[in-house]
Design a protein around this motif. Structure first.
Motif, mmCIF file in Angstrom:
data_model
loop_
_atom_site.group_PDB
_atom_site.id
_atom_site.type_symbol
_atom_site.label_atom_id
_atom_site.label_comp_id
_atom_site.label_asym_id
_atom_site.label_seq_id
_atom_site.Cartn_x
_atom_site.Cartn_y
_atom_site.Cartn_z
ATOM 1 N N ASN A 36 -0.389 23.795 11.913
ATOM 2 C CA ASN A 36 -0.696 22.701 10.989
ATOM 3 C C ASN A 36 0.465 21.735 10.778
ATOM 4 O O ASN A 36 0.407 20.882 9.893
ATOM 5 C CB ASN A 36 -1.125 23.293 9.640
ATOM 6 N N LEU A 37 1.499 21.863 11.582
ATOM 7 C CA LEU A 37 2.703 21.066 11.374
ATOM 8 C C LEU A 37 2.446 19.567 11.491
ATOM 9 O O LEU A 37 2.890 18.792 10.640
ATOM 10 C CB LEU A 37 3.809 21.494 12.347
ATOM 11 N N SER A 38 1.722 19.140 12.486
ATOM 12 C CA SER A 38 1.495 17.708 12.688
ATOM 13 C C SER A 38 0.783 17.059 11.505
ATOM 14 O O SER A 38 1.277 16.060 10.964
ATOM 15 C CB SER A 38 0.724 17.469 13.983
ATOM 16 N N PRO A 39 -0.360 17.585 11.045
ATOM 17 C CA PRO A 39 -0.998 16.925 9.897
ATOM 18 C C PRO A 39 -0.165 17.008 8.615
ATOM 19 O O PRO A 39 -0.132 16.043 7.840
ATOM 20 C CB PRO A 39 -2.337 17.650 9.737
ATOM 21 N N ILE A 40 0.519 18.110 8.397
ATOM 22 C CA ILE A 40 1.364 18.219 7.207
ATOM 23 C C ILE A 40 2.482 17.180 7.265
ATOM 24 O O ILE A 40 2.764 16.496 6.285
ATOM 25 C CB ILE A 40 1.925 19.649 7.053
ATOM 26 N N ARG A 41 3.102 17.047 8.420
ATOM 27 C CA ARG A 41 4.184 16.065 8.586
ATOM 28 C C ARG A 41 3.678 14.655 8.322
ATOM 29 O O ARG A 41 4.316 13.865 7.622
ATOM 30 C CB ARG A 41 4.757 16.176 10.008
ATOM 31 N N SER A 69 8.590 18.734 -4.716
ATOM 32 C CA SER A 69 9.265 18.699 -6.017
ATOM 33 C C SER A 69 9.758 17.311 -6.391
ATOM 34 O O SER A 69 9.807 16.962 -7.570
ATOM 35 C CB SER A 69 10.463 19.649 -6.032
ATOM 36 N N ASN A 70 10.144 16.522 -5.404
ATOM 37 C CA ASN A 70 10.809 15.252 -5.685
ATOM 38 C C ASN A 70 9.982 14.002 -5.406
ATOM 39 O O ASN A 70 10.423 12.906 -5.719
ATOM 40 C CB ASN A 70 12.126 15.182 -4.913
ATOM 41 N N ASN A 71 8.812 14.154 -4.812
ATOM 42 C CA ASN A 71 7.956 12.996 -4.553
ATOM 43 C C ASN A 71 6.615 13.231 -5.237
ATOM 44 O O ASN A 71 5.641 13.638 -4.612
ATOM 45 C CB ASN A 71 7.766 12.789 -3.047
ATOM 46 N N LYS A 72 6.588 12.983 -6.528
ATOM 47 C CA LYS A 72 5.378 13.222 -7.327
ATOM 48 C C LYS A 72 4.262 12.231 -7.001
ATOM 49 O O LYS A 72 3.114 12.457 -7.363
ATOM 50 C CB LYS A 72 5.703 13.180 -8.825
ATOM 51 N N GLU A 73 4.595 11.126 -6.329
ATOM 52 C CA GLU A 73 3.572 10.156 -5.948
ATOM 53 C C GLU A 73 2.627 10.723 -4.902
ATOM 54 O O GLU A 73 1.457 10.368 -4.859
ATOM 55 C CB GLU A 73 4.220 8.880 -5.409
ATOM 56 N N ASN A 74 3.128 11.596 -4.051
ATOM 57 C CA ASN A 74 2.295 12.181 -3.001
ATOM 58 C C ASN A 74 1.611 13.430 -3.561
ATOM 59 O O ASN A 74 2.127 14.529 -3.476
ATOM 60 C CB ASN A 74 3.139 12.519 -1.770
ATOM 61 N N GLU A 75 0.434 13.224 -4.116
ATOM 62 C CA GLU A 75 -0.310 14.326 -4.718
ATOM 63 C C GLU A 75 -1.082 15.144 -3.693
ATOM 64 O O GLU A 75 -1.557 16.240 -3.993
ATOM 65 C CB GLU A 75 -1.267 13.781 -5.785
ATOM 66 N N VAL A 76 -1.221 14.618 -2.488
ATOM 67 C CA VAL A 76 -1.975 15.313 -1.444
ATOM 68 C C VAL A 76 -1.142 16.424 -0.806
ATOM 69 O O VAL A 76 -1.656 17.507 -0.528
ATOM 70 C CB VAL A 76 -2.467 14.324 -0.369
ATOM 71 N N LEU A 77 0.133 16.172 -0.591
ATOM 72 C CA LEU A 77 0.976 17.139 0.118
ATOM 73 C C LEU A 77 0.953 18.534 -0.503
ATOM 74 O O LEU A 77 0.745 19.515 0.226
ATOM 75 C CB LEU A 77 2.408 16.618 0.256
ATOM 76 N N GLY A 92 -1.041 4.404 7.832
ATOM 77 C CA GLY A 92 -0.292 3.622 6.861
ATOM 78 C C GLY A 92 -0.941 3.508 5.492
ATOM 79 O O GLY A 92 -0.538 2.682 4.684
ATOM 80 N N THR A 93 -1.924 4.342 5.206
ATOM 81 C CA THR A 93 -2.591 4.296 3.905
ATOM 82 C C THR A 93 -1.622 4.734 2.810
ATOM 83 O O THR A 93 -0.878 5.696 2.975
ATOM 84 C CB THR A 93 -3.831 5.222 3.917
ATOM 85 N N SER A 94 -1.656 4.051 1.679
ATOM 86 C CA SER A 94 -0.765 4.380 0.564
ATOM 87 C C SER A 94 -1.125 5.747 -0.018
ATOM 88 O O SER A 94 -2.252 6.221 0.132
ATOM 89 C CB SER A 94 -0.857 3.312 -0.527
ATOM 90 N N THR A 95 -0.153 6.360 -0.707
ATOM 91 C CA THR A 95 -0.364 7.721 -1.216
ATOM 92 C C THR A 95 -1.472 7.789 -2.260
ATOM 93 O O THR A 95 -2.205 8.775 -2.293
ATOM 94 C CB THR A 95 0.933 8.319 -1.801
ATOM 95 N N ASP A 96 -1.630 6.765 -3.079
ATOM 96 C CA ASP A 96 -2.702 6.815 -4.079
ATOM 97 C C ASP A 96 -4.078 6.753 -3.420
ATOM 98 O O ASP A 96 -5.001 7.465 -3.805
ATOM 99 C CB ASP A 96 -2.537 5.713 -5.139
ATOM 100 N N LYS A 97 -4.211 5.945 -2.381
ATOM 101 C CA LYS A 97 -5.480 5.881 -1.649
ATOM 102 C C LYS A 97 -5.695 7.157 -0.837
ATOM 103 O O LYS A 97 -6.823 7.624 -0.674
ATOM 104 C CB LYS A 97 -5.521 4.654 -0.750
ATOM 105 N N LEU A 98 -4.625 7.722 -0.335
ATOM 106 C CA LEU A 98 -4.712 8.970 0.418
ATOM 107 C C LEU A 98 -5.252 10.090 -0.468
ATOM 108 O O LEU A 98 -6.071 10.903 -0.031
ATOM 109 C CB LEU A 98 -3.325 9.332 0.965
ATOM 110 N N ASP A 99 -4.808 10.122 -1.709
ATOM 111 C CA ASP A 99 -5.284 11.131 -2.653
ATOM 112 C C ASP A 99 -6.785 10.973 -2.880
ATOM 113 O O ASP A 99 -7.521 11.960 -2.935
ATOM 114 C CB ASP A 99 -4.519 11.030 -3.969
ATOM 115 N N THR A 100 -7.250 9.736 -2.968
ATOM 116 C CA THR A 100 -8.680 9.485 -3.139
ATOM 117 C C THR A 100 -9.458 9.967 -1.920
ATOM 118 O O THR A 100 -10.496 10.623 -2.052
ATOM 119 C CB THR A 100 -8.946 7.979 -3.376
#
Length: 155
Positions: free
Chosen positions: A18-23, A71-79, A115-123
């Protein structure tokens, strides 16, 4: 082979598969991830394409940078959701359900790579993951335990 070694191998294999999609969901190129763990982008590519097996040291390094990013990138809620589902849901999903989760994550990763933004990615993630009703009840419980991967590994 002892249970501890077998469990370690399963965890390493899960990360390598799963490394590629996680990255991509983390927003990293192969070069960026390589720089973070002290290897070349070719090493990351070889791991993702399964040309070389991931070793235990690489596993620990990658999990550590993922923990740091979560821990340090709270904007990325998907990760954190993706890491919890793909790497830390030991017995919660059977093989068929796990494969369905991987398909959803693959779609989200392709969206992230575009290139989708993190907020749209979460949606996107939330909409797609709701198509898998068996995941919704467990997602909250496993996210809280995701940071315990090292405790399980070294106990």
């Amino acid at each position: 082979m002892s249970n501890k070694i077998k469990e370690r191998e399963i965890q390493i294999e899960r990360l390598q598969n799963n490394l590629s999609p996680i990255r991509k969901i983390a927003g990293w190129t192969a070069e960026v991830l390589g720089d973070k763990i002290g290897v070349t982008k070719q090493t990351i590519s070889n791991l993702e394409n399964k040309k070389t097996p991931m070793n235990f040291t690489q596993y620990i390094a990658i999990r550590s940078v993922l923990d740091y990013e979560i821990s340090n990138n709270k904007e990325n809620e998907v990760l954190p959701k993706v890491v919890a589902l793909l790497l830390d849901c030991d017995d919660e999903l059977d093989e068929a359900d796990y494969s369905k989760v991987q398909d959803v994550v693959g779609t989200v990763a392709a969206t992230a790579a575009g290139g989708t933004s993190t907020d749209k990615l979460d949606t996107v993630f939330d909409v797609l993951i709701k198509t898998l009703p068996f995941v919704v009840p467990i997602i909250g419980t496993i996210i809280g335990t995701s940071a315990n991967w090292s405790k399980k590994l070294f106990k």
